[in-house]
Design an enzyme around this catalytic site. Structure first.
Site, PDB file in Angstrom:
ATOM      1  CG  ASN A 199      46.716  43.275  46.223  1.00 32.75           C
ATOM      2  OD1 ASN A 199      47.463  43.947  46.959  1.00 32.75           O
ATOM      3  ND2 ASN A 199      47.080  42.111  45.694  1.00 32.75           N
TER       4      ASN A 199
ATOM      5  CG  HIS B  93      41.160  40.465  46.414  1.00 31.20           C
ATOM      6  ND1 HIS B  93      42.296  39.923  45.860  1.00 31.20           N
ATOM      7  CD2 HIS B  93      41.108  41.757  45.999  1.00 31.20           C
ATOM      8  CE1 HIS B  93      42.904  40.848  45.114  1.00 31.20           C
ATOM      9  NE2 HIS B  93      42.198  41.971  45.194  1.00 31.20           N
ATOM     10  CB  ALA B  94      34.942  40.755  49.478  1.00 37.54           C
TER      11      ALA B  94
ATOM     12  NE  ARG C  39      40.097  41.507  42.126  1.00 33.39           N
ATOM     13  CZ  ARG C  39      41.236  40.813  42.165  1.00 33.39           C
ATOM     14  NH1 ARG C  39      41.211  39.540  42.521  1.00 33.39           N
ATOM     15  NH2 ARG C  39      42.388  41.368  41.874  1.00 33.39           N
TER      16      ARG C  39
ATOM     17  CE1 TYR D 236      47.575  39.128  38.798  1.00 32.95           C
ATOM     18  CE2 TYR D 236      47.057  36.840  38.380  1.00 32.95           C
ATOM     19  CZ  TYR D 236      46.896  37.980  39.136  1.00 32.95           C
ATOM     20  OH  TYR D 236      46.087  37.982  40.222  1.00 32.95           O
TER      21      TYR D 236
ATOM     22  CB  SER E 264      41.809  31.969  48.099  1.00 32.86           C
ATOM     23  OG  SER E 264      40.539  32.468  47.731  1.00 32.86           O
ATOM     24  CE1 TYR E 265      41.078  28.932  41.349  1.00 31.98           C
ATOM     25  CE2 TYR E 265      39.658  30.703  42.106  1.00 31.98           C
ATOM     26  CZ  TYR E 265      40.076  29.855  41.109  1.00 31.98           C
ATOM     27  OH  TYR E 265      39.484  29.925  39.864  1.00 31.98           O
TER      28      TYR E 265
ATOM     29  CD  GLU F  67      41.153  36.680  47.002  1.00 29.03           C
ATOM     30  OE1 GLU F  67      42.078  36.936  47.785  1.00 29.03           O
ATOM     31  OE2 GLU F  67      41.133  37.077  45.823  1.00 29.03           O
TER      32      GLU F  67
ATOM     33  CD  GLU G 257      46.507  34.344  44.784  1.00 29.48           C
ATOM     34  OE1 GLU G 257      45.373  33.955  45.147  1.00 29.48           O
ATOM     35  OE2 GLU G 257      46.712  35.377  44.119  1.00 29.48           O
TER      36      GLU G 257
HETATM   37  O1  0X9 Z   1      45.581  39.751  41.691  1.00 28.27           O
HETATM   38  C1  0X9 Z   1      45.760  39.802  42.913  1.00 28.27           C
HETATM   39  O2  0X9 Z   1      45.619  40.800  43.586  1.00 28.27           O
HETATM   40  C2  0X9 Z   1      46.201  38.540  43.623  1.00 28.27           C
HETATM   41  N1  0X9 Z   1      45.541  37.411  43.075  1.00 28.27           N
HETATM   42  S1  0X9 Z   1      43.955  37.214  43.355  1.00 28.27           S
HETATM   43  O3  0X9 Z   1      43.494  36.133  42.519  1.00 28.27           O
HETATM   44  N2  0X9 Z   1      43.765  36.761  44.858  1.00 28.27           N
HETATM   45  O4  0X9 Z   1      43.289  38.432  43.139  1.00 28.27           O
HETATM   46  C3  0X9 Z   1      47.674  38.377  43.441  1.00 28.27           C
HETATM   47  C4  0X9 Z   1      48.415  39.507  43.993  1.00 28.27           C
HETATM   48  C5  0X9 Z   1      49.880  39.344  43.820  1.00 28.27           C
HETATM   49  N3  0X9 Z   1      50.531  40.581  43.991  1.00 28.27           N
HETATM   50  C6  0X9 Z   1      50.757  41.381  42.920  1.00 28.27           C
HETATM   51  N4  0X9 Z   1      50.306  41.006  41.767  1.00 28.27           N
HETATM   52  N5  0X9 Z   1      51.482  42.436  43.063  1.00 28.27           N
HETATM   53 ZN    ZN Z   2      43.025  38.123  46.139  1.00 31.10          ZN
END
Ligand code: 0X9
Ligand code: ZN
Length: 781
Positions: free
Chosen positions: A281, A207-208, A265, A385, A334-335, A210, A407
């Protein structure tokens, strides 16, 4: 769920502090307030106008229902912390969204009323710090000022080049692929281990925006390279394993977040519908397309048209295939200060949930010890989540890699726009977690000490140690959990096999050793893939002083030993301290602390069956003062059991009971502890007097039960007060008091030859041959 335990939304004051600090970033005291900056600084080098999100606000709302969640998703133009379960979530809204939130009835707070000035100030501080936001910063190996500010992609690359150039014997560069816009996705391998050894991967910046994660991972590389050969734990790690570091998985997005939109992001895919970017991600194959990922290209969690549609995520897929000995992985983000294990796609428990949980707790504890920052650990889907198609699930689900998402800082005061001063604290604490992950996955196990390793032990009955041992890879070898100990600082460690009582718990007695000696010890767990150790650092041991405790004062409150209940100046109108066999209520104990007899001090005795609030502390403070106690022994400890309940009556934990110690009969006081926890149980406490006041024969204790908060129900109790000294019994012939009979004692004896004194061991009135023969008979050191 974590979100419930997160701290309350920011108050107005802390928002102003956050904004104020942000605006002050990098400014000399005389720097002018941020104003318009030159046009060439405002426009991105790539020609696109910069996005400052002018007129948009950051909201923190509390989601209470699925309906609230739908509303938030409809009005949010960008969700910042992706905490879409019940609880607080941070997101960006435009003016219409803000109005919609106000009308919605959903509890929320405007954290940043207008992002424009905040992001303009952030850019100004970047320009000021890095000489225009490009080129500056050292690529130096020894750290230099690299971590004093955030770094552009080319600066990160230069830094990694410098690490390779400084230690070509230790560091090897690699490239795992090329981004959409043609940037190499680079990494380094740091190792002295033989080919085929196990290894771990630390990456960041899927994620850009972070940047706190990016800097943390750069720091891991820097510390490992510079620590090899000097830091024993790092040296041992790199001698038996490799560590790969890929700081920027999404280089196009990272550059875009520098040049155009600080809050970008995704990657920079042109989705063909006017929108840009795929959430890398959400683009991994394992469980791709499940919950928590969007099929809508304009969404921030857009999963892409198919699994691994993006060159950046595909490069990471290929990395895992090409490196089958990778055993551990952290994908830094992050975060929110979270240490998250699989699964992300489902709330179902992963295989070996107990192993993940033990390692998560080890990392969390290590992070806390570095700077005192609190991180929360647990499986992703049940802690944060559901999100599918993520790196962690793919690495674990497809390759069995012990994979985590961390995070990093903070919990939302700054969010992605971390002040530069936070870079190092953030990095150092996350480095501790990274080392734990590496050691645990390479050696195959986690050892969690149960309780705290004892600083002192009774030399005649030193007690036992218990640990929880969880395999992460392979399995624990039968009889392979051992306690190794030696007295003093030289000689071999003697192993004792620890016995298991099930549930991963192993125990062993501490060995018997002479009073006054110090036991050095550690615990090791042999697995089918390696040997884990507690403490992790092979050069570190636990140390326990063997001593003898003697109780010199004890009060079970069965008789009156001279306590004062209620003193001049007390303001409580009821619930005055009284020495009784207590009558229990929901707030007050029914029994004393189970020392001898039935009496203790409590705050106000009610009647049997009376209301809980009938005899509690009301209207102020009531004080209980001890008699004078002799705690002149330098190793004196004060121990007591106390009860404190203040959870009822509508104001939980609003009150307190300070406990203080005096060494001058009560003229001056030093706080021992300020009890606020609503234990509602007898709690045993013990303090070393010398840690608070100079030990004296004039020591007193003071317990002040307070009802100062509104409406709370306060009940306190005190029982089983003791003064305990720690000293070893005299050793016959130990004239110099060093704990053994040896050369020093012989010198004293010869020095008083023909005279009298302590060296007259046979008591015949003269130090002579009879005493010499006794001393030689006792000789042991
Ligand atoms: O949502 C995400 O990709 C991550 N949080 S963020 O706020 N940095 O974007 C959490 C990723 C955790 N991994 C999974 N949810 N599988
Ligand atoms: Zn992230």
């Amino acid at each position: 769920m974590i979100s419930r335990t997160r701290r309350a939304p920011l108050g107005r004051a802390s928002i102003l502090v956050a904004l104020g600090s942000l605006l002050a970033l990098g400014s000399a005291p005389t720097a002018p307030a941020p104003g318009p900056t030159p046009a060439q600084k405002q426009d991105a080098p790539r020609g696109e106008p910069r996005v400052f999100h002018d007129g948009k606000s950051v909201i923190r709302a509390t989601i209470r229902s699925a309906r609230d969640l739908r509303t938030v998703l409809a009005v949010a133009s960008d969700v910042l912390n992706h905490r879409l379960d019940y609880g607080p979530v941070d997101f960006i809204v435009d003016a219409r969204g803000l109005a919609a939130m106000k009308a919605s009835g959903i509890p929320h707070e405007v954290v940043i009323p207008d992002l424009g000035p905040v992001l303009r100030a952030e850019l100004a501080s970047r320009n000021a710090q890095a000489g225009g936001g490009g080129g500056g910063g050292d690529g130096g190996v020894a750290g230099g000022d690299f971590f004093s500010t955030f770094r552009r992609l080319e600066e990160i690359n230069a830094k990694f080049d410098a690490l390779v150039a400084a230690r070509p014997d230790l560091v090897t560069p690699f490239t795992i692929g090329t981004s959409l816009e043609g940037r190499p996705i680079r990494g380094i391998r740091i190792t002295k281990a033989a080919a085929g050894s196990p290894g771990v991967l630390f990456n960041a910046t899927q994620h850009a925006r972070e940047w706190g994660a990016t800097t943390a991972v750069c720091y891991i590389a820097d510390r490992l390279v510079n620590g090899y050969g000097s830091d024993p734990r790092i040296t041992a790690l790199l001698d038996r394993a490799w560590v790969d570091v890929i700081p920027v998985v999404n280089p196009d997005g990272y550059v875009y977040s520098w040049d155009v939109n600080r809050l970008w992001r995704k990657n920079r895919r042109n989705n063909g519908d006017g929108s840009f970017g795929v959430d890398l991600n959400r683009n991994w194959a394992f469980q791709w397309g499940g919950g928590g990922a969007s099929a809508n290209p304009s969404d921030d969690t857009y999963r892409g048209p198919s699994a691994f549609s993006e060159p950046e995520s595909a490069a990471m897929r290929d990395y895992f295939v090409a490196n089958p000995t990778v055993v551990g992985h952290i994908d830094f983000h992050s975060y929110s200060q979270l240490i998250l294990s699989p699964w992300g796609y489902t709330t179902a428990a992963p295989p070996n949930a107990v192993g993940f949980s033990a390692l998560g707790n080890e990392m969390k504890d290590s992070v806390l010890r570095v700077n005192g920052a609190n991180y929360t650990t647990g499986p992703i889907a049940s802690t944060l989540y559901v999100a599918s198609g993520s790196s962690v699930d793919h690495a674990f689900g497809v390759h069995g890699v012990i994979s985590w998402t961390v995070e990093v800082r903070d919990t939302g005061s700054y969010g992605f726009v971390m002040p530069a001063g936070e870079i190092l604290p953030n990095a150092t604490e996350n480095f501790a977690a990274a080392l734990d992950l590496a050691d645990a996955t390479v050696d195959g196990a986690v050892i969690r000490f149960q309780g705290t390793p004892p600083a002192t032990a009774e030399w005649t009955a030193p007690g036992s140690a218990s640990v929880e041992v969880r395999a992460l890879r392979g399995s624990i070898v039968g009889g392979g959990v051992k306690l190794f100990a030696r007295t003093g600082t030289t000689g071999a460690f003697t192993p004792t096999t620890m016995t298991t009582s099930g549930n991963g718990i192993f125990s062993a007695s501490l060995p018997v050793a002479p009073c006054g000696s110090t036991l050095s010890w550690y615990i090791s767990a042999e697995t089918t893939v390696g040997t884990a150790r507690y403490p992790r650092n092979a050069a570190a041991t636990l140390s326990t002083l063997y001593t003898q405790s003697t109780t010199v004062f004890e009060d079970t409150f069965e008789t009156n030993q001279g306590w004062t209940a209620g003193i001049a100046g007390d303001t409580a109108t009821s619930g005055i301290w009284t020495r009784v066999d207590p009558v229990g209520t929901t707030a007050q104990p029914e029994n004393d602390s189970a020392d001898a007899g039935a009496f203790c001090f409590i705050t106000g005795q009610g009647t049997v069956g009376g209301a809980a609030g009938a005899a509690d502390v009301d209207g102020g403070v009531t004080t209980l003062l001890s008699p004078v106690m002799n705690a002149s022994n330098p190793e004196s400890r004060i121990a007591y059991r106390r009860w404190y309940s203040n959870n009822l009556g509508g104001a939980p934990n609003a009150d307190s009971m300070p406990v203080s110690i005096s060494n001058n009969g009560g003229s001056t006081w030093v706080l021992l502890e300020n009890v606020t926890e609503n234990a509602g149980a007898w709690v045993e406490k013990s303090f070393r007097v010398a840690d608070f006041v100079t030990p004296s024969a004039n020591v007193r204790l003071k317990f002040e039960a307070r009802d100062l908060g509104t409406g709370s129900l306060v009940e306190a109790g005190v029982d089983f007060v003791r003064v305990v000294t720690q000293a070893c019994p005299p050793v016959a012939g130990d004239l110099d008091g060093n704990g053994s009979v040896g050369g020093g004692d012989l010198a004293i004896l010869l020095g008083s030859w023909g005279g009298t004194g302590a060296a007259d061991l046979d008591g015949n009135g003269t130090v002579d041959a009879g005493d010499l023969s006794i001393l030689l008979g006792l000789w042991n050191g």
